[in-house]
Enzyme design. Structure first.
Site, PDB file in Angstrom:
ATOM      1  N   GLY A   1       0.812  -1.209   0.000  1.00  0.00           N
ATOM      2  CA  GLY A   1       0.000   0.000   0.000  1.00  0.00           C
ATOM      3  C   GLY A   1       0.847   1.262   0.000  1.00  0.00           C
ATOM      4  O   GLY A   1       0.519   2.253   0.649  1.00  0.00           O
TER       5      GLY A   1
ATOM      6  N   GLU B   1       3.074  -6.202  -1.643  1.00  0.00           N
ATOM      7  CA  GLU B   1       1.988  -5.780  -2.534  1.00  0.00           C
ATOM      8  C   GLU B   1       2.000  -4.252  -2.610  1.00  0.00           C
ATOM      9  O   GLU B   1       1.341  -3.582  -1.804  1.00  0.00           O
ATOM     10  CB  GLU B   1       0.654  -6.305  -1.999  1.00  0.00           C
ATOM     11  CG  GLU B   1       0.622  -7.832  -1.910  1.00  0.00           C
ATOM     12  CD  GLU B   1      -0.514  -8.370  -1.056  1.00  0.00           C
ATOM     13  OE1 GLU B   1      -1.319  -7.552  -0.529  1.00  0.00           O
ATOM     14  OE2 GLU B   1      -0.596  -9.599  -0.892  1.00  0.00           O
TER      15      GLU B   1
ATOM     16  N   ARG C   1      -1.178   0.811  -5.337  1.00  0.00           N
ATOM     17  CA  ARG C   1      -1.338   1.860  -6.342  1.00  0.00           C
ATOM     18  C   ARG C   1      -0.023   2.368  -6.906  1.00  0.00           C
ATOM     19  O   ARG C   1       0.006   3.017  -7.954  1.00  0.00           O
ATOM     20  CB  ARG C   1      -2.107   3.026  -5.720  1.00  0.00           C
ATOM     21  CG  ARG C   1      -1.305   3.900  -4.795  1.00  0.00           C
ATOM     22  CD  ARG C   1      -2.167   4.879  -4.035  1.00  0.00           C
ATOM     23  NE  ARG C   1      -2.965   4.194  -3.046  1.00  0.00           N
ATOM     24  CZ  ARG C   1      -4.075   4.695  -2.504  1.00  0.00           C
ATOM     25  NH1 ARG C   1      -4.499   5.889  -2.856  1.00  0.00           N
ATOM     26  NH2 ARG C   1      -4.743   4.015  -1.598  1.00  0.00           N
TER      27      ARG C   1
ATOM     28  N   CYS D   1     -25.584  14.929 -10.738  1.00  0.00           N
ATOM     29  CA  CYS D   1     -26.584  15.629  -9.944  1.00  0.00           C
ATOM     30  C   CYS D   1     -26.329  15.409  -8.449  1.00  0.00           C
ATOM     31  O   CYS D   1     -27.144  14.834  -7.726  1.00  0.00           O
ATOM     32  CB  CYS D   1     -27.983  15.145 -10.339  1.00  0.00           C
ATOM     33  SG  CYS D   1     -29.308  16.177  -9.722  1.00  0.00           S
ATOM     34  N   GLU D   2     -25.150  15.828  -8.014  1.00  0.00           N
ATOM     35  CA  GLU D   2     -24.733  15.692  -6.620  1.00  0.00           C
ATOM     36  C   GLU D   2     -23.840  16.879  -6.275  1.00  0.00           C
ATOM     37  O   GLU D   2     -22.888  17.178  -7.006  1.00  0.00           O
ATOM     38  CB  GLU D   2     -23.914  14.407  -6.403  1.00  0.00           C
ATOM     39  CG  GLU D   2     -24.665  13.129  -6.611  1.00  0.00           C
ATOM     40  CD  GLU D   2     -25.521  12.751  -5.418  1.00  0.00           C
ATOM     41  OE1 GLU D   2     -25.355  13.371  -4.353  1.00  0.00           O
ATOM     42  OE2 GLU D   2     -26.340  11.833  -5.556  1.00  0.00           O
TER      43      GLU D   2
END
Length: 470
Positions: free
Chosen positions: A271, A313, A316, A388-389
């Site tokens: 991570g 791992e 990203r 629409c937020e």
């Protein structure tokens, strides 16, 4: 409910040049030509817009490959100094397509998957099952059966039920399935709060004190082979301190379990963080690799036990910086946020359907006008989407040239991870295509959706057949 975000984050300062590309945020191949047009991988973004439209996910293929090589080399070298081997897994959940899997596996990475769908993509791409690991807290029987059938290298077990379920599946097939046990070390890297708790209140893994009983049960089952421990402390992590503290706790458990039989693997997760804004300062991967592997070696030496092979791992950090999302500006509207603060609302033709992270957990991004440069003074802007937020925010706070206008191309960097993966059809917006660039060429690696694609799934718009009814 009031907006919890500050009007201007403390870390955001007006740049001297609102056209400048911050090196650690953008792909290494990102440049501007004499007209100010941004190019990625040698391809002008104006050409990408004209050919593929916007919104558009753009991936710098050489950048992904170079990062994969660098990460693998760093961990290989760190492990070799201690006489052990390292394995680096690419995180399918960050971004998954057959082309990207070909890139990373060609550079020597293994692949972790967490669902039957991710496993299917990896297998269809031709990834050797011996280079795959299966994660997940609720793997279905069908997913476990498929993993065992193809000879997956390891399954990371996450619950007592799963141990029994997997043992039954492997026994029926007459095979022995290697497994790792996921444990919670009590280290919370997201806040750098190294407070241990008896039990972690989360859905993944086992508490450290529960793990010996789980491992004992696995060792009783002839169809399972316990090969090691797995621990993951968080995501978007800078520095090695959290990993080092976690290693001390997990190696203690590893030593205890090794008294009964060898434990050949220790997977400390990853991570590792990337830069999304100018103030983010990711730790160089070589420093991470050396710091974490050396910490494992020290902990093993203190306890007088052999050091296991290690696995990681990076998450990203393999693809994040290599991705850029292109949008076209539709409207620009000045809004008086307070009596003394005005903000430009820059509306683009995408939004939370192609990047849900700002709406999900307040993630910050950067942005630049990509189709030109400007001599105008920087203006405080908020880049918003078309949904629409009110929470449909792409870049919460950024300084853009004050003359940003409809028709401008806007580029948002560091979108290679979790943006495509979390994309949706909210407001019935089709997902954008994904294009790979490199050496002045561009090609589609994931086809974009169309309105017709979305309509085709609506069975109410089609005549029913006998197969559609009970």
């Amino acid at each position: 409910m009031s907006d919890p975000r500050p009007l201007v984050p403390d870390w955001l300062v007006a740049p001297g040049d609102a056209n400048a590309l911050v090196e650690q945020v953008w792909p290494a191949s990102a440049t501007r030509d004499e007209h100010g047009v941004l190019s990625i991988g040698g391809v002008p973004v104006t050409d990408l817009r004209d050919t593929f439209g916007t919104p558009l996910y753009v991936f710098d293929e050489p950048g992904v490959r170079a990062r994969a090589r660098r990460v693998k080399a760093a961990f290989d070298a760190a492990a070799a100094r201690h006489g052990v081997r390292a394995r680096v897994y690419y995180a399918s959940k960050a971004f998954l397509s057959s082309e990207v899997l070909r890139w990373v596996t060609a550079e020597g990475l293994a692949v972790d998957v967490a669902t039957g769908g991710e496993l299917a993509v990896a297998l269809a791409t031709g990834v050797d099952a011996a280079r795959l690991g299966l994660h997940g807290n609720n793997k279905s029987v069908a997913e476990l059966e498929r993993a065992v059938d193809v000879g997956i290298s390891s399954v990371v077990v996450d619950s007592p039920i799963e141990v029994e379920r997997l043992a039954t599946i492997a026994d029926r097939r007459g095979v022995v399935q290697p497994v790792l046990v996921r444990v919670n070390s009590g280290v919370h890297a997201e806040t750098h709060d190294f407070l241990a708790t008896a039990h972690e209140d989360q859905k993944f893994g086992f508490a450290l004190d529960a793990a010996p009983g789980i491992v004992a049960r696995i060792r009783e089952l002839p169809s399972l082979q316990f090969v090691g421990l797995h621990c993951h402390i968080g995501s978007q992590i800078f520095g090695t301190a959290g990993f080092e503290e976690s290693a001390s706790r997990v190696v203690e458990l590893h030593a205890q379990l090794s008294e009964d039989a060898p434990v050949p693997v220790l997977n400390l997760g990853g991570g590792f963080g990337i830069a999304y804004t100018s103030v983010d300062d990711p730790t160089p991967i070589e420093q991470l690799a050396d710091g974490i592997v050396d910490a494992v070696a020290r902990e093993c030496e203190v306890r007088g036990i052999p050091m296991p092979n290690v696995a990681f791992e990076p998450g990203r950090s393999i693809v994040g910086q290599a991705g850029v999302t292109l949008y076209e500006v539709g409207t620009v509207k000045p809004v008086q946020a307070t009596d003394d603060l005005q903000r430009l609302y820059v509306s683009v033709d995408g939004g939370m359907s192609d990047n849900a992270r700002p709406a999900l957990y307040g993630a910050h991004y950067s942005a630049r006008i990509a189709s030109r440069t400007s001599d105008e003074e920087p203006a405080l802007a908020r880049v918003v989407g078309k949904h629409c937020e009110s929470g449909d925010i792409v870049v919460d706070a950024e300084y853009l040239p004050g003359d940003v206008a409809p028709g401008d191309l806007l580029a948002v960097p560091a979108t290679g991870a979790y943006c495509f993966s979390l994309s949706s059809n909210y407001n019935f917006v089709p997902r954008p295509p994904v294009v790979a660039v490199g050496d002045g060429r561009a090609r589609v690696i994931v086809r974009g959706e169309t309105i017709d694609d979305l309509l085709a799934r609506d069975e109410g718009l089609h005549a029913p057949t006998t197969e559609d009814t009970l």
